[in-house]
Design an enzyme around this catalytic site. Structure first.
Site, PDB file in Angstrom:
ATOM      1  N   TYR A  58       0.832  -1.214   0.000  1.00  0.00           N
ATOM      2  CA  TYR A  58       0.000   0.000   0.000  1.00  0.00           C
ATOM      3  C   TYR A  58       0.868   1.266   0.000  1.00  0.00           C
ATOM      4  CZ  TYR A  58      -4.100  -2.881   0.377  1.00  0.00           C
ATOM      5  OH  TYR A  58      -5.073  -3.812   0.097  1.00  0.00           O
ATOM      6  N   ILE A  97     -10.076   3.156  -4.429  1.00  0.00           N
ATOM      7  CA  ILE A  97      -9.532   3.743  -3.185  1.00  0.00           C
ATOM      8  C   ILE A  97      -8.686   4.980  -3.502  1.00  0.00           C
ATOM      9  CG2 ILE A  97      -9.637   1.558  -1.932  1.00  0.00           C
ATOM     10  CD1 ILE A  97      -6.656   1.149  -2.413  1.00  0.00           C
ATOM     11  N   ASP A  98      -8.665   5.385  -4.783  1.00  0.00           N
ATOM     12  CA  ASP A  98      -7.945   6.630  -5.119  1.00  0.00           C
ATOM     13  C   ASP A  98      -8.858   7.823  -4.816  1.00  0.00           C
ATOM     14  OD1 ASP A  98      -8.750   5.653  -8.432  1.00  0.00           O
ATOM     15  OD2 ASP A  98      -9.558   7.453  -7.487  1.00  0.00           O
ATOM     16  N   HIS A 113     -14.975   0.575  -0.751  1.00  0.00           N
ATOM     17  CA  HIS A 113     -13.806  -0.264  -0.431  1.00  0.00           C
ATOM     18  C   HIS A 113     -12.737   0.514   0.319  1.00  0.00           C
ATOM     19  CE1 HIS A 113     -14.839  -3.303  -3.860  1.00  0.00           C
ATOM     20  NE2 HIS A 113     -15.636  -3.411  -2.821  1.00  0.00           N
ATOM     21  N   ASN A 211     -18.120   0.724 -20.282  1.00  0.00           N
ATOM     22  CA  ASN A 211     -16.900  -0.016 -19.964  1.00  0.00           C
ATOM     23  C   ASN A 211     -16.054  -0.178 -21.224  1.00  0.00           C
ATOM     24  OD1 ASN A 211     -15.754  -1.267 -17.528  1.00  0.00           O
ATOM     25  ND2 ASN A 211     -15.771  -3.168 -18.713  1.00  0.00           N
ATOM     26  N   LEU A 212     -14.783  -0.615 -21.013  1.00  0.00           N
ATOM     27  CA  LEU A 212     -13.957  -0.834 -22.212  1.00  0.00           C
ATOM     28  C   LEU A 212     -14.470  -2.033 -22.995  1.00  0.00           C
ATOM     29  CD1 LEU A 212     -11.505   0.458 -23.539  1.00  0.00           C
ATOM     30  CD2 LEU A 212     -10.042  -1.208 -22.375  1.00  0.00           C
ATOM     31  N   ALA A 229     -13.213   5.124 -20.993  1.00  0.00           N
ATOM     32  CA  ALA A 229     -14.071   5.953 -20.122  1.00  0.00           C
ATOM     33  C   ALA A 229     -14.001   7.423 -20.501  1.00  0.00           C
ATOM     34  CB  ALA A 229     -13.663   5.754 -18.662  1.00  0.00           C
TER      35      ALA A 229
HETATM   36  N1  APR Z   1     -12.081   2.759 -19.754  1.00  0.00           N
HETATM   37  C1  APR Z   1     -13.145   2.051 -19.299  1.00  0.00           C
HETATM   38  N2  APR Z   1     -13.030   0.811 -18.756  1.00  0.00           N
HETATM   39  C2  APR Z   1     -11.798   0.294 -18.663  1.00  0.00           C
HETATM   40  C3  APR Z   1     -10.640   0.976 -19.116  1.00  0.00           C
HETATM   41  C4  APR Z   1     -10.822   2.263 -19.682  1.00  0.00           C
HETATM   42  N3  APR Z   1      -9.790   2.985 -20.143  1.00  0.00           N
HETATM   43  N4  APR Z   1      -9.564   0.175 -18.901  1.00  0.00           N
HETATM   44  C5  APR Z   1     -10.033  -0.951 -18.335  1.00  0.00           C
HETATM   45  N5  APR Z   1     -11.364  -0.891 -18.197  1.00  0.00           N
HETATM   46  C6  APR Z   1     -12.282  -1.897 -17.630  1.00  0.00           C
HETATM   47  C7  APR Z   1     -11.833  -3.315 -17.835  1.00  0.00           C
HETATM   48  O1  APR Z   1     -12.322  -3.806 -19.072  1.00  0.00           O
HETATM   49  C8  APR Z   1     -12.488  -4.031 -16.646  1.00  0.00           C
HETATM   50  O2  APR Z   1     -13.801  -4.468 -16.993  1.00  0.00           O
HETATM   51  O3  APR Z   1     -12.304  -1.693 -16.232  1.00  0.00           O
HETATM   52  C9  APR Z   1     -12.608  -2.942 -15.583  1.00  0.00           C
HETATM   53  C10 APR Z   1     -11.638  -3.118 -14.435  1.00  0.00           C
HETATM   54  O4  APR Z   1     -11.970  -4.330 -13.789  1.00  0.00           O
HETATM   55  P1  APR Z   1     -11.124  -4.764 -12.512  1.00  0.00           P
HETATM   56  O5  APR Z   1      -9.679  -4.636 -12.813  1.00  0.00           O
HETATM   57  O6  APR Z   1     -11.682  -6.079 -12.052  1.00  0.00           O
HETATM   58  O7  APR Z   1     -11.443  -3.651 -11.417  1.00  0.00           O
HETATM   59  P2  APR Z   1     -12.750  -3.505 -10.539  1.00  0.00           P
HETATM   60  O8  APR Z   1     -13.947  -4.023 -11.266  1.00  0.00           O
HETATM   61  O9  APR Z   1     -12.791  -2.108 -10.062  1.00  0.00           O
HETATM   62  O10 APR Z   1     -12.438  -4.483  -9.292  1.00  0.00           O
HETATM   63  C11 APR Z   1     -13.373  -4.488  -8.234  1.00  0.00           C
HETATM   64  O11 APR Z   1     -11.907  -5.911  -6.950  1.00  0.00           O
HETATM   65  O12 APR Z   1      -9.742  -6.369  -6.419  1.00  0.00           O
HETATM   66  C12 APR Z   1     -10.900  -5.799  -5.953  1.00  0.00           C
HETATM   67  O13 APR Z   1     -11.096  -4.149  -4.329  1.00  0.00           O
HETATM   68  C13 APR Z   1     -10.699  -4.359  -5.647  1.00  0.00           C
HETATM   69  O14 APR Z   1     -12.237  -2.529  -5.973  1.00  0.00           O
HETATM   70  C14 APR Z   1     -11.627  -3.648  -6.605  1.00  0.00           C
HETATM   71  C15 APR Z   1     -12.650  -4.703  -6.935  1.00  0.00           C
END
Ligand code: APR
Length: 247
Positions: A58, A97-98, A113, A211-212, A229
């Site tokens: 962290y 968490i940012d 979170h 989403n992407l 995004a």
């Molecule tokens: N624009 C939009 N979406 C994007 C981009 C972008 N530039 N880049 C990546 N993504 C999408 C990916 O396709 C994916 O579906 O963002 C998503 C990120 O997914 P994760 O990495 O799983 O993150 P998240 O869904 O926030 O994870 C949820 O899991 O590990 C725990 O606590 C952690 O809060 C986190 C939680």
């Protein structure tokens, strides 16, 4: 039209909304969980077993976030604009968490979170803002005890924060938008189904995924828009503010 004529909006965000600001996501090919194991850094057991190793993980992320080159992107700014201009209620629930939503100007915001720039004392419960490194020898600014400070981050196996307030807002909303999340982690991944069961204040809330690429829960959404995004979020905010959402 008065406030009540405008449906309440709930926005859920995940790591994808911060990707174009330079922060890594978790489950993309180059994501955080491709470099370090959840079991080693993001569970209460990991912290009990190796507190310094967890602090190191962290500390590196906190240093990255506060280095000065990580700033809110057009998607964060668009959500802050929506909050400023939407006459109805709006709540951003972030899994991140940012502090990029805050720095973009969002105020009605919940970190389910936790927050990387806050620490919590395991003894007195004190919450404190924290931008520097943390270690086992660091004393709590409130009770003065060493060894009990931890990142104010929700680890796997722990209960996310403010869930009652989140569900209350989900059940009342007329529009639910999920942005930049893979739909892998509950309870956030279940919010869209909760909105549809509750029906929202309009009797049937409209749900959209930005989403992407399609998330695990893509099929639950009434509307989906895929792309970075910084492109799809400002476009969608423009659609909401011009009254075109839901069509
Ligand atoms: N624009 C939009 N979406 C994007 C981009 C972008 N530039 N880049 C990546 N993504 C999408 C990916 O396709 C994916 O579906 O963002 C998503 C990120 O997914 P994760 O990495 O799983 O993150 P998240 O869904 O926030 O994870 C949820 O899991 O590990 C725990 O606590 C952690 O809060 C986190 C939680």
């Amino acid at each position: 039209m008065d406030k009540r004529d405008y449906p309440a909006i709930v926005i859920l965000t995940g790591a994808g909304i911060s990707r174009e600001s330079g922060l890594e996501t978790f489950r993309d090919a180059d994501g955080i969980w491709s470099k370090v194991r959840i079991e080693d850094v993001a569970t209460p057991k990991a912290f009990a077993r190796d507190p310094e190793g967890v602090h190191e993980f962290y500390n590196a992320r906190r240093a990255g976030l506060t280095a000065g080159n990580i700033v809110p992107n057009a998607a964060h700014v668009a959500l802050a604009r929506l909050e400023a201009e939407w006459p109805g209620e709006i709540l951003v629930v972030t899994q991140n968490i940012d502090d990029l939503h805050e720095r973009a100007g969002s105020r009605n915001l919940l970190h389910m979170h936790g927050e990387l720039l806050k620490v919590r004392c395991g003894l007195c419960g004190d919450l404190a803002d924290w931008t520097g490194d943390l270690g086992v020898g660091v004393r709590c600014p409130d009770c003065g005890e060493a060894g009990a400070l931890r990142p104010h981050v929700v680890w796997f196996g722990e209960m996310p924060l403010e869930m009652e307030r989140i569900y209350e807002n989900l059940e009342r909303c007329g529009l639910f938008v999920s942005i930049g999340t893979s739909g892998n982690v509950y309870p956030a991944a279940g919010f869209v189904a909760h909105v549809k069961q509750a029906g929202g204040q309009t009797g049937r809330a409209h749900t959209a995924e930005l989403n992407l690429e399609p998330s695990e829960g893509a099929s639950h959404f009434d509307e989906t828009r895929y792309g970075p995004a910084t492109k799809v979020v400002p476009e969608y905010v423009g659609k909401i503010l011009s009254g075109g959402w839901g069509t």
